[in-house]
Each structure stands twice: as structure tokens, then as C-alpha cells.
Design a protein around this motif. Structure first.
Motif, PDB file in Angstrom:
ATOM      1  N   ASN A 259      33.343  35.367  38.477  1.00 41.10           N
ATOM      2  CA  ASN A 259      33.389  35.721  39.886  1.00 41.10           C
ATOM      3  C   ASN A 259      31.992  36.730  40.238  1.00 41.10           C
ATOM      4  O   ASN A 259      32.223  37.535  41.323  1.00 41.10           O
ATOM      5  CB  ASN A 259      34.671  36.762  40.009  1.00 41.10           C
TER       6      ASN A 259
ATOM      7  N   PHE B  37      42.386  41.929  34.409  1.00 44.98           N
ATOM      8  CA  PHE B  37      41.657  42.720  33.282  1.00 44.98           C
ATOM      9  C   PHE B  37      42.587  42.948  32.245  1.00 44.98           C
ATOM     10  O   PHE B  37      43.700  42.973  32.479  1.00 44.98           O
ATOM     11  CB  PHE B  37      40.556  43.618  33.778  1.00 44.98           C
TER      12      PHE B  37
ATOM     13  N   ILE C  44      34.142  47.498  38.472  1.00 44.52           N
ATOM     14  CA  ILE C  44      34.033  46.140  38.212  1.00 44.52           C
ATOM     15  C   ILE C  44      35.360  45.380  38.832  1.00 44.52           C
ATOM     16  O   ILE C  44      35.290  44.425  39.608  1.00 44.52           O
ATOM     17  CB  ILE C  44      34.065  45.585  36.829  1.00 44.52           C
ATOM     18  N   SER C  45      36.592  45.999  38.344  1.00 44.29           N
ATOM     19  CA  SER C  45      37.940  45.355  38.874  1.00 44.29           C
ATOM     20  C   SER C  45      38.171  45.559  40.237  1.00 44.29           C
ATOM     21  O   SER C  45      38.762  44.502  40.800  1.00 44.29           O
ATOM     22  CB  SER C  45      38.957  45.974  38.015  1.00 44.29           C
ATOM     23  N   LEU C  46      37.563  46.472  40.936  1.00 42.52           N
ATOM     24  CA  LEU C  46      37.654  46.645  42.353  1.00 42.52           C
ATOM     25  C   LEU C  46      36.868  45.736  43.237  1.00 42.52           C
ATOM     26  O   LEU C  46      37.200  44.948  43.816  1.00 42.52           O
ATOM     27  CB  LEU C  46      37.267  48.010  42.875  1.00 42.52           C
ATOM     28  N   LEU C  47      35.364  45.424  42.486  1.00 43.58           N
ATOM     29  CA  LEU C  47      34.805  44.203  43.119  1.00 43.58           C
ATOM     30  C   LEU C  47      35.496  42.907  42.842  1.00 43.58           C
ATOM     31  O   LEU C  47      35.451  42.424  44.069  1.00 43.58           O
ATOM     32  CB  LEU C  47      33.500  44.151  42.190  1.00 43.58           C
ATOM     33  N   SER C  48      35.885  42.754  41.973  1.00 38.47           N
ATOM     34  CA  SER C  48      36.530  41.422  41.601  1.00 38.47           C
ATOM     35  C   SER C  48      38.041  41.164  42.820  1.00 38.47           C
ATOM     36  O   SER C  48      38.333  40.099  42.890  1.00 38.47           O
ATOM     37  CB  SER C  48      37.117  41.305  40.363  1.00 38.47           C
ATOM     38  N   ARG C  49      38.456  42.436  43.124  1.00 36.95           N
ATOM     39  CA  ARG C  49      39.298  42.220  44.356  1.00 36.95           C
ATOM     40  C   ARG C  49      38.705  42.576  45.578  1.00 36.95           C
ATOM     41  O   ARG C  49      39.593  42.566  46.657  1.00 36.95           O
ATOM     42  CB  ARG C  49      40.518  43.383  44.012  1.00 36.95           C
ATOM     43  N   GLY C  50      37.634  42.255  45.856  1.00 39.34           N
ATOM     44  CA  GLY C  50      37.018  42.275  47.194  1.00 39.34           C
ATOM     45  C   GLY C  50      36.479  43.682  47.697  1.00 39.34           C
ATOM     46  O   GLY C  50      36.616  43.816  49.019  1.00 39.34           O
TER      47      GLY C  50
ATOM     48  N   ASN D 121      41.601  43.837  51.714  1.00 41.31           N
ATOM     49  CA  ASN D 121      40.337  43.202  51.870  1.00 41.31           C
ATOM     50  C   ASN D 121      39.873  41.879  52.284  1.00 41.31           C
ATOM     51  O   ASN D 121      39.020  41.635  52.845  1.00 41.31           O
ATOM     52  CB  ASN D 121      39.789  43.107  50.402  1.00 41.31           C
TER      53      ASN D 121
ATOM     54  N   MET E 136      46.788  37.680  46.175  1.00 42.82           N
ATOM     55  CA  MET E 136      45.719  37.333  47.000  1.00 42.82           C
ATOM     56  C   MET E 136      45.548  35.963  47.188  1.00 42.82           C
ATOM     57  O   MET E 136      44.772  35.392  47.625  1.00 42.82           O
ATOM     58  CB  MET E 136      44.156  37.832  46.317  1.00 42.82           C
TER      59      MET E 136
END
Lengths: 283, 254
Positions: A53, A88, B213-219, A110, A158
């Protein structure tokens, strides 16, 4: 011939301290399948997932999403992360809010969906994952398994095309493990591609359509679970143990003439049926 | 602190809109500060504490213990107000002669001390009412309604969550150390505590990186936007709170 939704072409990646996490790795993820990535601790599974990703950028090679090469510009990363959800391993790293509801709402907000759609979707997913009753509870009072389910809900909501799960069932009891796997199956039936890593070989063997074995940053084997897990060399090299269902089946094959049962059993029920049939033919 | 947090989440006043409780606590607080009538303050303390114990069902020992925390400061402060110095002991209720001066309590100073004390107690009880019936998440939500800048509420969300992870991590390290005799004597305790803190910083750094990182992965795009559950306004609560505040205002100022 499948259509490949995600591809890695000869990627290489090392961390700042010089550890080479991924070495010349190539793989293709077929769309709509259930894919398992197995390998021992530190084999590079998580690092690989973070390439999918766009969080990590390969130092060599390239990643392709739906046949299109990743260029890492903002708009492309945005669509990529909308379509590829990663759950994760440690839910404490993922849950940023003390409110379960707030946390699950983060991804959809988002994505810019209208509020009504988000609320309806959250409720549906929370009910599916069994987290609806937890909505008024603070995150820090949840058990590890509950946190894990909230983390999974936060991704499922999502509606990604691919869901990647880093050891989703580690630390869950057998009942919840079964429920989570069932839930993933349901999403898979609706067309979602599922990629997961796990140390539970028996579970992978029963569940996966296709298996990648990763060791020291390289793919050392891939194929159907019954092929890969029968290859003693690979099992030994990757520190894996043969699934017990397969072990017993092979033992039966060696001792009796049941070659006509050509369908190799995958689950507990299937092997039990074979043994029962064996009994009745003997009598 | 963690212990109190549990009661907050299970209190019986939680099922309505947090804004109601916020406004009630705030208006009552202001009435208590502005009034010159100590009786009003006493009434406010009574109302707030009985709401906490009988309506919100917070165990009374928790409420009493919490009320005792600021008592030490309060008594010290009030005593200095009550005692005054004078040349003559004429209007003093009690006094000690110190050289040519007299150290004592006058009727006026005693009055002032008591009203100050009650005013402080009523303010504290109003704040406790808010703090014990409204979980932090809902308080942050109220601040959002009141147009608090985003950066503040985002920070509050993250800080509140991470306080618990921080404490849990520290506690786990402590348990691991003490089960291997890490705190058997003073010297070892100092050493172990040092290691505990060094580890905590390292872990905090790793955790924040993993979270990012995990926040990035969720947009995540530099804005921590979330939805809150839908809270409903309750007529019963609004009417009860409204009548109480109205009566207090009438008694205090008319």
C-alpha cells in the motif's frame, strides 16, 4: 488464467540499519482469491505488506496494482490505500482513539463518504465483527481479542478490494478464530481478495486457495496448499510443520490402497470422513 | 486515576447528550462563583454530590475520596484567611498574644473564610459532576461542538488513548522486572527503574511510528477526522437541569 490484482516485480528493500528485509522478490496476487503468506518470524512478511500500500517504497523493482505501475504520487497513493486495507498485527498500534466508534469511523471519513452512508456501514460491519456491543466501551478496557476485532472492523468498513491481514488470528481463541475466518470467507465470496499471514499452518491449509512461502526476504515456494505443504524440503527450509490433516492422509495413503480417494482432504471433517469410509470398506 | 475512569464509563447519566451535562455543570459553577450567599453554595454541593451518588450511581466512597483530595489545600488556604493580626483583641472571637500584636480570628474573617471554602467546594463539586459523568471522548466531542480548534481536540484524542498504552507498557515492564527480583533492594530498584524509563522512551517512539504507518494505511492526510456516535438529547435531563439552575438563580440573585 487469473487476473492479477497486485504484482511485485523483483523488489528489493533494506532498512536504514542495513538489514536486507526483501531480496529480489516477485509475486502475483490473483484477484478474488484467498492467499496465504507463510514464513517464520522476521522472514519479511510485514515489510512486504507495507510495500503493497505504498508505505514502503522498493529500492529496486516495482509494484503493480491492477497492471499499473506505482508512481507514488499523492492521488495514486490515495486510491491505492482506499483499495488495499491492511490490518496490523498489534491492534494497539492501529487503534488511535479511546472510542471504538470513532476509530472505526476514521477510514470512511477519510474516503469522504456522506455521513448517513458511513453510519449505516459502521453499524453493519460492527454487527458482522461482533463489536456492536462494544461501541460504548473505551478501547483500553477491551481484551486483546476484542481490540483485534475492532481493528479488523476498521478496515472492513472501508470496503477495500484487497484486505491484507498480518496474523489476524494470533492471540485469538479458537471460536473467534473460526468466526474471523468465516467473516473473511464472506467478504471473499463478494469478490474481495484476501491476503493473510499466519503461523497457524493447519488453519492456512484448510483455508487458502494459494500459498506463498517466504524465507529471509525471498519467496522460496508457491502453489496450491496441498502441493506446497507436501514438499519436505520447503517445509524444512522455512521452519514449517506439515499440516496434521495432510500428515495423517499421507500416512493412510502409504498403508492402504485408497488411491481412489484422489481428492486430498483439507479440513478436519474431510479427513474424518475418509477414515470413516475406510472403516466401512474394511468391514 | 485509572480506577476512577472505569466508573465514568459505567455511570447511569451517560446515555444522553454530553452537552446537557456540560452546560448544567458550567452554569451551576458560575452561579456558585458569583453568589454571595454561602447557603446557595451549600445547596450546590448537596445537589451535585447527590446526583453523582444517587443518579449516576457512582459509589459514595469514590465521591467522598475524590472530594477529600483538594481538602488539604483548601483548609490551608482558608486558615490563612481566617486568621488576622491586630493591635487590640477587641473584636476577636479568639486570639493569641504575640509580643505587642494579637493573632486571632474575627467574626468578619471567619465569615469570609467559610464563604470562600464553600464557594471553592461548590466549584469543585460542579467539576467533579462533569468529570465523573462524562467520559473524556464525549468531553472532546463537546469541545468540538464549541468550536475548539481541531489541533487541540486531535491532540486530546491521541494523548488520552496513549496515556493508557503508556501506563500499560510501564506496568508490564515493571511486572517483568519485579518477577525477576529487579526491585529486591534499593540499589537494584534504582537500576531497574532507570532501565524501565529508558525502555519506555524507546517503546513510545516505536509505537508512534507504527501508529503513523497504520494511520497512513487508512488514508490519513494530516487531519484526524472521525465521527461520533449519535447522542440524543433527553427532555427529562434538560428540564431537570433547567429547573434547578433557574431556582438557584432566583434564590441567589433575586
Amino acid at each position: 488464467m487469473f487476473q492479477y490484482i497486485l504484482e511485485a516485480k523483483k523488489i528489493e528493500f533494506s532498512y536504514l540499519d542495513g538489514t536486507k528485509a526483501i531480496k529480489d522478490l516477485s509475486l502475483k496476487i490473483p484477484q478474488g482469491k484467498k492467499i496465504a503468506v507463510v514464513g517464520n518470524n522476521g522472514a519479511g512478511k510485514t515489510t512486504l505488506f507495507l510495500h503493497f500500500n505504498g508505505v514502503h517504497r522498493p529500492q529496486k523493482g516495482e509494484i503493480l496494482f491492477k497492471g499499473e505501475k506505482l508512481s507514488y504520487n499523492k492521488t495514486q497513493l490515495k486510491t491505492l490505500r482506499k483499495n488495499i486495507g491492511i490490518v496490523f498485527q498489534d491492534p494497539d498500534n492501529q487503534l488511535f482513539s479511546a472510542s471504538v466508534y470513532q476509530d472505526i469511523s476514521f477510514g470512511p471519513v477519510n474516503l469522504g463518504w456522506p455521513e448517513n452512508k458511513i453510519r449505516a456501514k459502521i453499524e453493519k460491519v460492527m454487527k458482522q465483527t461482533g463489536t456492536w456491543d462494544l461501541r460504548d466501551k473505551p478501547t483500553h478496557s477491551l481484551s486483546h481479542g476484542q481490540k483485534k476485532r475492532v481493528a479488523i472492523a476498521g478496515i472492513l468498513v472501508m470496503e477495500p478490494e484487497i484486505i491484507i491481514l498480518d496474523e489476524p488470528t494470533a492471540g485469538l481463541d479458537p471460536i473467534y478464530t473460526g468466526q474471523i475466518m468465516k467473516l473473511l470467507d464472506d467478504f471473499n465470496k463478494n469478490g474481495t481478495t484476501i491476503v493473510l499471514s499466519s503461523h497457524n499452518i493447519d488453519e492456512i491449509y484448510a483455508w487458502a486457495d494459494y500459498v506463498f512461502v517466504i524465507n529471509a526476504g525471498e519467496i522460496i515456494a508457491q502453489g496450491l496448499p496441498e502441493e506446497v505443504f507436501r514438499n519436505e524440503n520447503i517445509l524444512k527450509k522455512a521452519n514449517l510443520i506439515k499440516p496434521w490433516v495432510l500428515e495423517i492422509f499421507d500416512e493412510l495413503m502409504g498403508n492402504t490402497e485408497i488411491a481412489e480417494y484422489t481428492k486430498i482432504p483439507r479440513t478436519r471433517e474431510e479427513i474424518i470422513n475418509i477414515i470413516r469410509n475406510l472403516h466401512s470398506t474394511c468391514n | 486515576m485509572l480506577y476512577v475512569d472505569e466508573f465514568v464509563y459505567t455511570n447511569k447519566l451517560r446515555n444522553s447528550h454530553p452537552l446537557e451535562r456540560f452546560i448544567f455543570a458550567f452554569v451551576t459553577l458560575i452561579i456558585g462563583i458569583l453568589t454571595n450567599n454561602p447557603l446557595i453554595n451549600l445547596i450546590i454541593v448537596t445537589i451535585m454530590l447527590s446526583f453523582l451518588i444517587y443518579w449516576a450511581k457512582i459509589p459514595s466512597f469514590v465521591v467522598v475520596r475524590l472530594m477529600l483530595i483538594p481538602m488539604g489545600f483548601l483548609v490551608l488556604g482558608v486558615v490563612t484567611i481566617a486568621i488576622s493580626i491586630s493591635f487590640s483583641p477587641n473584636d476577636m472571637l479568639a486570639y493569641i498574644p504575640v509580643g505587642t500584636y494579637y493573632l486571632g480570628i474575627t467574626f468578619k474573617s471567619l465569615n469570609l473564610a467559610i464563604s470562600t471554602m464553600l464557594r471553592a467546594l461548590s466549584s469543585i463539586s460542579c467539576l467533579y459532576f462533569l468529570a465523573l459523568t462524562t467520559p473524556m471522548i464525549e468531553l472532546i466531542y463537546v469541545l468540538e461542538i464549541l468550536k475548539m480548534p481541531n489541533i487541540v481536540t486531535e491532540l486530546m484524542i491521541l494523548v488520552y488513548r496513549f496515556i493508557f498504552i503508556f501506563i500499560e507498557t510501564a506496568f508490564n515492564i515493571y511486572t517483568a522486572q519485579s518477577s525477576r527480583w529487579g526491585y529486591c533492594n534499593f540499589k537494584r530498584s534504582i537500576y531497574s527503574l532507570g532501565i524501565l524509563f529508558a525502555n519506555l522512551w524507546g517503546k513510545a517512539f516505536l509505537k508512534s511510528k507504527a501508529l503513523f504507518i497504520s494511520l497512513l494505511s487508512r488514508g490519513y492526510e494530516n487531519k484526524l477526522q472521525v465521527l461520533n456516535p449519535k447522542y440524543r438529547f433527553s427532555k427529562v435531563y434538560i428540564i431537570t437541569f433547567g429547573i434547578i439552575d433557574l431556582l438557584l438563580i432566583i434564590m441567589a440573585f433575586i
